[in-house]
Design an enzyme around this catalytic site. Structure first.
Site, PDB file in Angstrom:
ATOM      1  N   THR A  97       7.297  -2.703   2.163  1.00  0.00           N
ATOM      2  CA  THR A  97       6.439  -1.523   2.050  1.00  0.00           C
ATOM      3  C   THR A  97       5.417  -1.709   0.938  1.00  0.00           C
ATOM      4  O   THR A  97       5.315  -2.797   0.348  1.00  0.00           O
ATOM      5  CB  THR A  97       7.306  -0.242   1.908  1.00  0.00           C
ATOM      6  OG1 THR A  97       6.458   0.902   1.985  1.00  0.00           O
ATOM      7  CG2 THR A  97       8.090  -0.202   0.614  1.00  0.00           C
ATOM      8  N   LYS A 145       2.802  -5.323   1.933  1.00  0.00           N
ATOM      9  CA  LYS A 145       2.712  -5.589   3.381  1.00  0.00           C
ATOM     10  C   LYS A 145       1.713  -6.696   3.730  1.00  0.00           C
ATOM     11  O   LYS A 145       1.908  -7.426   4.699  1.00  0.00           O
ATOM     12  CB  LYS A 145       2.329  -4.310   4.128  1.00  0.00           C
ATOM     13  CG  LYS A 145       3.460  -3.317   4.250  1.00  0.00           C
ATOM     14  CD  LYS A 145       3.046  -2.124   5.078  1.00  0.00           C
ATOM     15  CE  LYS A 145       4.148  -1.083   5.094  1.00  0.00           C
ATOM     16  NZ  LYS A 145       3.850   0.082   5.895  1.00  0.00           N
ATOM     17  N   ASP A 163       5.319  -0.844  12.344  1.00  0.00           N
ATOM     18  CA  ASP A 163       4.541   0.397  12.159  1.00  0.00           C
ATOM     19  C   ASP A 163       3.716   0.630  13.423  1.00  0.00           C
ATOM     20  O   ASP A 163       3.607   1.756  13.912  1.00  0.00           O
ATOM     21  CB  ASP A 163       3.576   0.277  10.959  1.00  0.00           C
ATOM     22  CG  ASP A 163       4.304   0.392   9.633  1.00  0.00           C
ATOM     23  OD1 ASP A 163       5.376   1.013   9.580  1.00  0.00           O
ATOM     24  OD2 ASP A 163       3.795  -0.170   8.642  1.00  0.00           O
ATOM     25  N   GLY A 185      -8.625   7.076   6.324  1.00  0.00           N
ATOM     26  CA  GLY A 185      -7.917   6.027   5.598  1.00  0.00           C
ATOM     27  C   GLY A 185      -8.229   4.659   6.176  1.00  0.00           C
ATOM     28  O   GLY A 185      -8.584   4.539   7.363  1.00  0.00           O
ATOM     29  N   GLY A 195      -3.149  -0.123   4.720  1.00  0.00           N
ATOM     30  CA  GLY A 195      -2.241  -0.837   5.620  1.00  0.00           C
ATOM     31  C   GLY A 195      -1.845  -0.009   6.835  1.00  0.00           C
ATOM     32  O   GLY A 195      -1.870  -0.502   7.969  1.00  0.00           O
TER      33      GLY A 195
HETATM   34  P1  NAP Z   1      -2.387   2.233   1.239  1.00  0.00           P
HETATM   35  O1  NAP Z   1      -2.535   0.913   1.893  1.00  0.00           O
HETATM   36  O2  NAP Z   1      -2.166   2.329  -0.230  1.00  0.00           O
HETATM   37  O3  NAP Z   1      -3.687   3.109   1.642  1.00  0.00           O
HETATM   38  C1  NAP Z   1      -3.873   4.407   1.113  1.00  0.00           C
HETATM   39  C2  NAP Z   1      -5.068   5.060   1.798  1.00  0.00           C
HETATM   40  O4  NAP Z   1      -5.187   6.410   1.320  1.00  0.00           O
HETATM   41  C3  NAP Z   1      -6.405   4.380   1.509  1.00  0.00           C
HETATM   42  O5  NAP Z   1      -7.249   4.491   2.636  1.00  0.00           O
HETATM   43  C4  NAP Z   1      -6.935   5.222   0.335  1.00  0.00           C
HETATM   44  O6  NAP Z   1      -8.350   5.215   0.223  1.00  0.00           O
HETATM   45  C5  NAP Z   1      -6.507   6.595   0.747  1.00  0.00           C
HETATM   46  N1  NAP Z   1      -6.406   7.497  -0.409  1.00  0.00           N
HETATM   47  C6  NAP Z   1      -5.474   7.473  -1.391  1.00  0.00           C
HETATM   48  N2  NAP Z   1      -5.742   8.453  -2.281  1.00  0.00           N
HETATM   49  C7  NAP Z   1      -6.862   9.086  -1.849  1.00  0.00           C
HETATM   50  C8  NAP Z   1      -7.619  10.186  -2.333  1.00  0.00           C
HETATM   51  N3  NAP Z   1      -7.275  10.846  -3.434  1.00  0.00           N
HETATM   52  N4  NAP Z   1      -8.697  10.582  -1.602  1.00  0.00           N
HETATM   53  C9  NAP Z   1      -9.051   9.952  -0.469  1.00  0.00           C
HETATM   54  N5  NAP Z   1      -8.366   8.896   0.031  1.00  0.00           N
HETATM   55  C10 NAP Z   1      -7.290   8.463  -0.645  1.00  0.00           C
HETATM   56  O7  NAP Z   1      -1.131   3.042   1.879  1.00  0.00           O
HETATM   57  P2  NAP Z   1      -0.595   2.947   3.381  1.00  0.00           P
HETATM   58  O8  NAP Z   1       0.523   1.989   3.462  1.00  0.00           O
HETATM   59  O9  NAP Z   1      -1.747   2.785   4.292  1.00  0.00           O
HETATM   60  O10 NAP Z   1       0.077   4.427   3.568  1.00  0.00           O
HETATM   61  C11 NAP Z   1      -0.736   5.564   3.723  1.00  0.00           C
HETATM   62  C12 NAP Z   1       0.154   6.762   4.080  1.00  0.00           C
HETATM   63  O11 NAP Z   1       0.814   6.519   5.332  1.00  0.00           O
HETATM   64  C13 NAP Z   1       1.272   7.035   3.063  1.00  0.00           C
HETATM   65  O12 NAP Z   1       1.368   8.422   2.904  1.00  0.00           O
HETATM   66  C14 NAP Z   1       2.518   6.502   3.760  1.00  0.00           C
HETATM   67  O13 NAP Z   1       3.693   7.188   3.387  1.00  0.00           O
HETATM   68  C15 NAP Z   1       2.195   6.796   5.228  1.00  0.00           C
HETATM   69  N6  NAP Z   1       2.927   5.903   6.154  1.00  0.00           N
HETATM   70  C16 NAP Z   1       3.737   6.490   7.074  1.00  0.00           C
HETATM   71  C17 NAP Z   1       4.437   5.681   7.957  1.00  0.00           C
HETATM   72  C18 NAP Z   1       5.371   6.310   8.945  1.00  0.00           C
HETATM   73  O14 NAP Z   1       6.198   5.599   9.505  1.00  0.00           O
HETATM   74  N7  NAP Z   1       5.243   7.587   9.231  1.00  0.00           N
HETATM   75  C19 NAP Z   1       4.285   4.276   7.915  1.00  0.00           C
HETATM   76  C20 NAP Z   1       3.418   3.716   6.970  1.00  0.00           C
HETATM   77  C21 NAP Z   1       2.742   4.555   6.082  1.00  0.00           C
HETATM   78  P3  NAP Z   1      -9.091   4.087  -0.673  1.00  0.00           P
HETATM   79  O15 NAP Z   1      -9.134   2.829   0.156  1.00  0.00           O
HETATM   80  O16 NAP Z   1     -10.437   4.656  -0.924  1.00  0.00           O
HETATM   81  O17 NAP Z   1      -8.262   3.928  -1.914  1.00  0.00           O
END
Ligand code: NAP
Length: 283
Positions: free
Chosen positions: A67, A71, A107, A131, A134
């Protein structure tokens, strides 16, 4: 649980790792199926990732979930990765196949399965993904594999949105554009609107990545966040009587798919859901 010298070890690596529901789900599955296996959490820093992955082979760990933030960076330490994981550029499941480390992305399969379960028809539809991290990449590839016609990728860092949309156009027969949050105001109608940012996730539950005026333009709304069950973003969908789902199905589906990759066994989703309800994680 009866741990002994024959117990198989599985787990999750990430940083931080405390929030993950995966240990609960997988240990319950092992117990329920009477497997002599255990699933543990490994809090691993960026600088220790390489040693941790080498350690999988040395310690005979059978499989790991991966995670945030590993990833993408984990890929270079693996022996083989699946086609989906290659397309997404991210791995969330590692299988130790007799010393050869194989990377998969469940995922994307978990996400695709959740849309099918809720009878969401993606073929020929336009989608907006909030977003470009990942999870957004897995969501974009999943939508493309299910036949979406176009995808707008909207992200705070516009460069990442553009990069992902170019990647989508290069790899799929799809139209894709990287846009800013301001650009959303110019869209008239959105078939599928998905929040794949971490905005609104526990404990910061009082925020939404976009306002209700944009949500109101959507025909179907999906937040891949599962904690809280109903984010502020989803409450806007509810207000406008738009069909919506949260990230719980995707979470459970990806766990089931990882479990199958590691053990070859199927685990019943209803049993996991009932268990999470009993534990008060789901209402
Ligand atoms: P990540 O790679 O860290 O990406 C985070 C994303 O959120 C980026 O696009 C980031 O934009 C944006 N972001 C963060 N803070 C922000 C803010 N204050 N304003 C606007 N945009 C913001 O994380 P990830 O792995 O993609 O995960 C994202 C979400 O998906 C998490 O909540 C995670 O728990 C959820 N998720 C759920 C599952 C499931 O099975 N349901 C699986 C995977 C992930 P920037 O690029 O501009 O920083």
């Amino acid at each position: 649980m009866n741990i002994n010298s024959k117990t198989s070890i599985y787990g999750i690596i990430g940083h931080p790792i405390g929030h993950s529901l995966s240990p609960l789900i997988h240990n319950y599955a092992f117990e329920n199926l009477d497997f002599n296996s255990v699933y543990v959490s490994f809090d691993v820093n960026e600088e220790d990732l390489k040693d941790a992955i080498i350690g999988i082979k040395a310690l005979g760990i059978k499989g790991l979930n991966v995670t945030v933030p590993h990833k993408e960076s984990v890929i270079k330490y693996l022996d083989r990765i699946s086609d989906e994981a290659k397309l997404i550029g991210a791995v969330n499941t590692i299988k130790n196949n007799s010393g050869s480390l194989e990377g998969y992305n469940t995922d994307v399969t978990g996400f695709m399965e959740s849309l099918k379960e809720h009878n969401v028809d993606v073929v020929g539809k336009n989608a907006v993904i909030l977003g470009a991290g990942g999870a957004a990449k897995a969501v974009a590839v999943g939508l493309a594999l299910l036949g979406a016609k176009s995808i707008y990728v909207c992200n705070r860092s516009i460069d990442k949105a553009k990069e992902l949309s170019i990647h989508m156009e290069n790899n799929f027969n799809i139209k894709s554009l990287g846009i800013s949050y301001n650009d959303l105001n110019m869209l008239d109608e959105i078939d599928i609107l998905i929040n794949a940012t971490s905005v609104g996730m526990h404990p910061n539950v009082d925020v939404s990545p976009i306002g209700e005026d944009v949500v109101a333009k959507a025909k179907f709304v999906y937040d891949i966040i599962y904690n809280p069950e109903k984010t502020l973003f989803l409450s806007y969908a509810e207000k406008y009587r738009i069909k919506y789902i949260n990230g719980l199905d995707m979470l459970i589906n990806q766990a089931i798919d990882s479990f199958k990759i590691w053990t070859g066994a199927n685990f019943d989703k209803k049993i996991i859901l009932n268990f999470l309800k009993k534990k008060d994680f789901v209402k």
